[in-house]
Motif scaffolding. Structure first.
Motif, mmCIF file in Angstrom:
data_model
loop_
_atom_site.group_PDB
_atom_site.id
_atom_site.type_symbol
_atom_site.label_atom_id
_atom_site.label_comp_id
_atom_site.label_asym_id
_atom_site.label_seq_id
_atom_site.Cartn_x
_atom_site.Cartn_y
_atom_site.Cartn_z
ATOM 1 N N VAL A 217 -2.537 5.185 11.828
ATOM 2 C CA VAL A 217 -2.514 3.823 11.281
ATOM 3 C C VAL A 217 -3.407 3.734 10.044
ATOM 4 O O VAL A 217 -3.042 3.113 9.036
ATOM 5 C CB VAL A 217 -2.941 2.797 12.349
ATOM 6 N N MET A 218 -4.580 4.373 10.102
ATOM 7 C CA MET A 218 -5.459 4.381 8.932
ATOM 8 C C MET A 218 -4.780 5.064 7.743
ATOM 9 O O MET A 218 -4.891 4.617 6.598
ATOM 10 C CB MET A 218 -6.778 5.094 9.255
ATOM 11 N N LEU A 219 -4.069 6.159 8.020
ATOM 12 C CA LEU A 219 -3.355 6.849 6.949
ATOM 13 C C LEU A 219 -2.234 5.974 6.386
ATOM 14 O O LEU A 219 -1.978 5.990 5.175
ATOM 15 C CB LEU A 219 -2.786 8.169 7.469
ATOM 16 N N ALA A 220 -1.591 5.192 7.262
ATOM 17 C CA ALA A 220 -0.553 4.266 6.793
ATOM 18 C C ALA A 220 -1.143 3.232 5.841
ATOM 19 O O ALA A 220 -0.505 2.825 4.860
ATOM 20 C CB ALA A 220 0.120 3.581 7.985
ATOM 21 N N ILE A 221 -2.375 2.797 6.121
ATOM 22 C CA ILE A 221 -3.062 1.872 5.214
ATOM 23 C C ILE A 221 -3.230 2.517 3.838
ATOM 24 O O ILE A 221 -3.004 1.877 2.797
ATOM 25 C CB ILE A 221 -4.426 1.464 5.806
ATOM 26 N N GLY A 222 -3.617 3.786 3.830
ATOM 27 C CA GLY A 222 -3.763 4.495 2.556
ATOM 28 C C GLY A 222 -2.450 4.573 1.799
ATOM 29 O O GLY A 222 -2.410 4.363 0.583
ATOM 30 N N VAL A 223 -1.358 4.871 2.513
ATOM 31 C CA VAL A 223 -0.045 4.953 1.866
ATOM 32 C C VAL A 223 0.345 3.603 1.268
ATOM 33 O O VAL A 223 0.808 3.515 0.120
ATOM 34 C CB VAL A 223 1.027 5.423 2.875
ATOM 35 N N LEU A 224 0.147 2.527 2.025
ATOM 36 C CA LEU A 224 0.561 1.198 1.558
ATOM 37 C C LEU A 224 -0.287 0.718 0.381
ATOM 38 O O LEU A 224 0.242 0.206 -0.619
ATOM 39 C CB LEU A 224 0.487 0.192 2.705
ATOM 40 N N LEU A 225 -1.610 0.867 0.491
ATOM 41 C CA LEU A 225 -2.480 0.345 -0.569
ATOM 42 C C LEU A 225 -2.336 1.139 -1.859
ATOM 43 O O LEU A 225 -2.300 0.569 -2.958
ATOM 44 C CB LEU A 225 -3.935 0.337 -0.103
ATOM 45 N N LEU A 226 -2.250 2.464 -1.761
ATOM 46 C CA LEU A 226 -2.062 3.256 -2.983
ATOM 47 C C LEU A 226 -0.621 3.157 -3.465
ATOM 48 O O LEU A 226 -0.371 3.141 -4.682
ATOM 49 C CB LEU A 226 -2.462 4.707 -2.739
ATOM 50 N N GLY A 227 0.313 3.057 -2.521
ATOM 51 C CA GLY A 227 1.706 2.881 -2.926
ATOM 52 C C GLY A 227 1.918 1.578 -3.666
ATOM 53 O O GLY A 227 2.613 1.535 -4.683
ATOM 54 N N GLY A 228 1.303 0.512 -3.168
ATOM 55 C CA GLY A 228 1.415 -0.770 -3.853
ATOM 56 C C GLY A 228 0.846 -0.719 -5.256
ATOM 57 O O GLY A 228 1.428 -1.255 -6.212
ATOM 58 N N GLN A 229 -0.287 -0.054 -5.394
ATOM 59 C CA GLN A 229 -0.903 0.051 -6.720
ATOM 60 C C GLN A 229 -0.045 0.859 -7.687
ATOM 61 O O GLN A 229 0.155 0.470 -8.839
ATOM 62 C CB GLN A 229 -2.279 0.699 -6.598
ATOM 63 N N PHE A 230 0.455 2.011 -7.230
ATOM 64 C CA PHE A 230 1.178 2.892 -8.145
ATOM 65 C C PHE A 230 2.620 2.475 -8.356
ATOM 66 O O PHE A 230 3.263 2.959 -9.285
ATOM 67 C CB PHE A 230 1.059 4.345 -7.687
ATOM 68 N N THR A 231 3.121 1.567 -7.532
ATOM 69 C CA THR A 231 4.387 0.923 -7.872
ATOM 70 C C THR A 231 4.246 0.224 -9.218
ATOM 71 O O THR A 231 5.143 0.282 -10.070
ATOM 72 C CB THR A 231 4.765 -0.102 -6.790
ATOM 73 N N VAL A 232 3.087 -0.390 -9.422
ATOM 74 C CA VAL A 232 2.821 -1.124 -10.662
ATOM 75 C C VAL A 232 2.238 -0.205 -11.734
ATOM 76 O O VAL A 232 2.686 -0.217 -12.892
ATOM 77 C CB VAL A 232 1.853 -2.292 -10.397
ATOM 78 N N PHE A 233 1.243 0.608 -11.370
ATOM 79 C CA PHE A 233 0.513 1.371 -12.388
ATOM 80 C C PHE A 233 1.399 2.398 -13.085
ATOM 81 O O PHE A 233 1.204 2.690 -14.271
ATOM 82 C CB PHE A 233 -0.691 2.070 -11.762
#
Length: 394
Positions: A217-233
């Motif tokens: 679950v912690m790793l899923a948080i990493g995927v979502l938070l970095l994924g959300g950022q790099f969708t935009v960045f």
């Protein structure tokens, strides 16, 4: 893990500096290719889009190969693993310089990515011995800080060298600097015995603990938070040019400010993780939502866009030390193996974010890209709140 009672604070700090410099070299090697893709394409006879797979190969190598190498070398002392990984990484980078085959260049990038992942995992494991528990977050931030500073400084400088001397010149300089850093690792890094090093650990119990549901679950948080950022960045440059309507020269200034904020935020995030890693993740998640929301609502206003980028930069990678801290804590006796997993989650998020951003851009335009990234961060918020209630002993 506990710090060695015979290790002085000065020796520990020198060892941390050597790890910082090593991850600076790793980060520069990973991303400098973006600035010279056209030169690589011309020299190897492929299209620029094909040359772009060099970025994908490295990320996949790190995401998949890093944990695999960590598992295969779990019995090795961390000091040995660190210098072996660094030496092999430099040889893989040197192979990029001397090869004329794009296929071999692609393979060398994948190997380098796997070695990068294994090195970072070993570095995090070593930090737990170099520093007392109350400074663990700051130690993690130093290791990550090398990558953050490479993004802000190493990559632009490497790109400048690559444009002046050719792309092989940029990688040659990186190898030369890396040799000095390797010597520093050999001289400054003490022998460290961690939970998985020294030959005593059994792999199966480590795998079971490292991939426990709460760690996943912690790793899923990493995927979502970095994924959300790099969708935009991933598409921030066209956003700045078309939506914010600033000049080409101003774009580099905006991105430099973001890069500096990222470097500062990474070190600040380590300090915050030591105080309360769970709260740091939750606050960072909320601030990311606010920053991306501001970018969506006021992206046409340059001043407010700059504010959004600065705030985003401060928390975007500043949350990673807290993520690493929580994974290590929740993995318990498997923290050595689990140490490489957050980097894999981060790179999986980056890859997924770039893909989702591309789909959103093709389907609905630049504003939709920001919306998708914002929704990913919003979807993560319940998880960061829930995991904040978990203790290491649960």
């Amino acid at each position: 893990m506990h710090p060695s009672p015979t290790l002085s604070r000065t020796r520990g700090n020198l060892a941390l500096i050597s790890l910082f410099l090593a991850t600076f070299v790793l980060g520069s090697t990973e991303l400098v290719v973006v600035g010279v893709l056209d030169l690589i394409a011309a020299d190897t006879g492929v299209t620029v889009s094909t040359a772009g797979t060099l970025v994908t190969a490295y990320a996949l190598g790190l995401c998949l190969g890093g944990p695999a190498l960590t598992a295969a070398t779990i019995r090795l002392p961390r000091r040995t693993l660190l210098w072996v990984c660094m030496l092999a990484f430099l040889l893989a980078t040197l192979a990029m310089v001397v090869t004329t085959s794009f296929a071999l260049l692609l393979a060398a990038r994948a190997v380098a990515g796997a070695l990068h992942g294994a090195f970072v995992g070993a570095a995090f494991a070593a930090v737990g011995v170099l520093l007392p528990a109350e400074r663990l977050g700051r130690g993690i931030a130093v290791v990550l800080g090398g990558i953050a500073v490479s993004t802000a400084m190493g990559v632009p400088i490497g790109t400048l060298v690559g444009r002046a001397l050719g792309w092989t010149g940029a990688f040659t300089v990186i190898v030369a600097v890396g040799v000095v850093v390797l010597a520093g690792l050999l001289l400054l890094m003490p022998s460290v015995t961690t939970a998985g090093g020294g030959g005593a650990a059994r792999l199966h119990p480590q795998v079971r603990s490292a991939f426990a549901p709460r760690v996943l679950v912690m790793l899923a948080i990493g995927v979502l938070l970095l994924g959300g950022q790099f969708t935009v960045f991933t598409y921030i440059t066209p956003f700045l040019l078309e939506v914010t309507a600033i000049s080409d020269s101003a774009v580099s200034g905006f991105l430099l400010a973001y890069g500096v904020a990222t470097a500062i935020g990474t070190f600040a995030g380590g300090w915050a993780a030591d105080r309360d890693a769970s709260r740091t993740l939750l606050v960072s998640n909320v601030v990311l939502i606010l920053a991306l929301g501001l970018l969506y609502l006021a992206g046409a206003v340059p001043v407010l866009t700059a504010v959004a980028l600065l705030v985003w930069g401060l928390v975007g990678f500043g949350l990673v030390p807290a993520l690493q801290y929580r994974v290590a804590t929740l993995a318990g006796p498997a923290r050595d193996l689990a140490a490489s997993l957050p980097a894999s989650a981060v790179n999986a998020g980056i890859a997924a974010g770039a893909l989702l951003g591309g789909w959103a851009l093709t389907g609905s335009g630049l504003s939709a890209v920001v919306v998708v990234g914002l929704l990913m961060c919003l979807a993560c918020l319940p998880l960061t709140w829930l995991t904040g209630r978990w203790s290491a002993n649960r």
